[in-house]
Design an enzyme around this catalytic site. Structure first.
Site: not given
Length: 327
Positions: A150, A246
């Protein structure tokens, strides 16, 4: 006895705070949908996401509002047109897949997979932090084949150098979560290429990513927040090389399977990703991921406790679900 739908809000604490460019979370707050018929039980889990205007209370309400349709025999095809894509539809769709498997005695994999499902390698996520802390975490996971790191600040150079040096044997995906802009994206992309980064995920804010059609991609770029459903794919072909599917975005496995196949036809690489949820949320995604280029389904590894039974993680691999969990 008619089908009956129930839904609950459940919270699963994380082992530690999970940080991305938009903030931090300390628990996975999920909504669990259960559909019963003739003694068979189907379950699905979703993770409402504030970024898309969702709340756990709102999603719970939307799921419960569909209980009458389920009692009247609504199918997965009916659900596709009755509810908008998102977390609520995902939970119901996955519960219907699971129920169908339980009632028929077939596995979902026999209906949804082209090949016998097998363990697949999944990324392990390194949350956003100070470069030294991220390097320590990357070093602790350096035996993994794939790390998802991240980033997403105005200057991620130190983080990129630190993680790349700490995990030289791993492939690395950088996930900026819409945190870069036109002032820094070129510099970050060039450094990513220099460091042999495998993929950059959603560097620019959704709707403000036009620059990606005008600049070179020395590292492939993957859409996440910019892509939700089948209808989004065609307009992204000039700026992205891959897409992240997703289930909480697509609104379930039914749409996700169609989206994966269309993405392949259009030449996109395919990642199968997740929100931070339990093994129940990951289970259908593991089947979707059987022929993905990148898999990021490590959500349960971030939890202090998971569902029982859960998915089996061993080294870099996550195994398909057992019928006791889902499908």
């Amino acid at each position: 006895m008619p089908r009956q739908l129930t839904a609950t809000i459940d919270s699963f604490p994380l082992t530690r705070a999970f940080n991305i460019s938009r903030g931090a979370k300390t628990a996975a707050d999920v909504v669990t949908c259960t559909i019963t018929e003739n003694g068979a039980v189907g379950r699905g889990e979703c993770v409402p996401y504030n970024r898309y205007g969702e709340t756990v209370e709102g999603v719970l309400e939307a799921i419960n509002a569909y209980a009458g349709a389920i009692a009247d025999g609504a199918t997965r095809d009916d659900l596709q047109t009755a509810m908008k894509p998102g977390a609520a539809r995902n939970a119901i769709d996955c519960a219907l897949w699971d129920l169908e498997a339980k009632l028929s005695g077939k596995r979902v994999s026999s209906m949804a997979c082209r090949i016998l499902p097998r363990p697949v390698p999944t990324a392990v996520t390194i949350s956003l932090g100070e470069p030294a802390d991220m390097a320590d975490e990357a070093r602790a996971h350096s035996a993994q084949k794939l790390l998802k790191v991240k980033v997403g600040t105005s200057d991620d150079r130190a983080r990129m150098h630190a993680v790349a040096a700490a995990a030289r044997g791993a492939d690395i995906i950088l996930d900026a979560n819409e945190g870069w802009d036109e002032s820094n994206i070129r510099e970050h992309l060039l450094l990513a290429a220099e460091l042999h980064i495998s993929l950059i995920e959603q560097p620019m804010p959704a709707g403000k990513d036009g620059i990606l059609a005008r600049i070179p991609h020395p590292v492939p770029i993957c859409a996440d927040e910019s892509v939700h459903t089948l209808a989004d794919l065609a307009k992204l072909s000039d700026r992205y090389d891959a897409i992240n599917i997703k289930l909480d975005k697509t609104g379930g496995l039914t749409e996700a399977l169609l989206m994966r196949d269309r993405a392949r036809e259009l030449g996109f690489g395919v990642m199968v990703g997740c929100m931070v949820g339990t093994s129940l949320a990951m289970a259908p995604a593991v089947l979707l991921a059987q022929d993905a280029d990148w898999v990021d389904l490590d959500g349960p590894l971030l939890l202090a406790r998971d569902r029982t039974p859960g998915l089996t993680y061993a080294g870099s691999l996550v195994s398909p679900p057992t019928p006791e969990l889902w499908g």
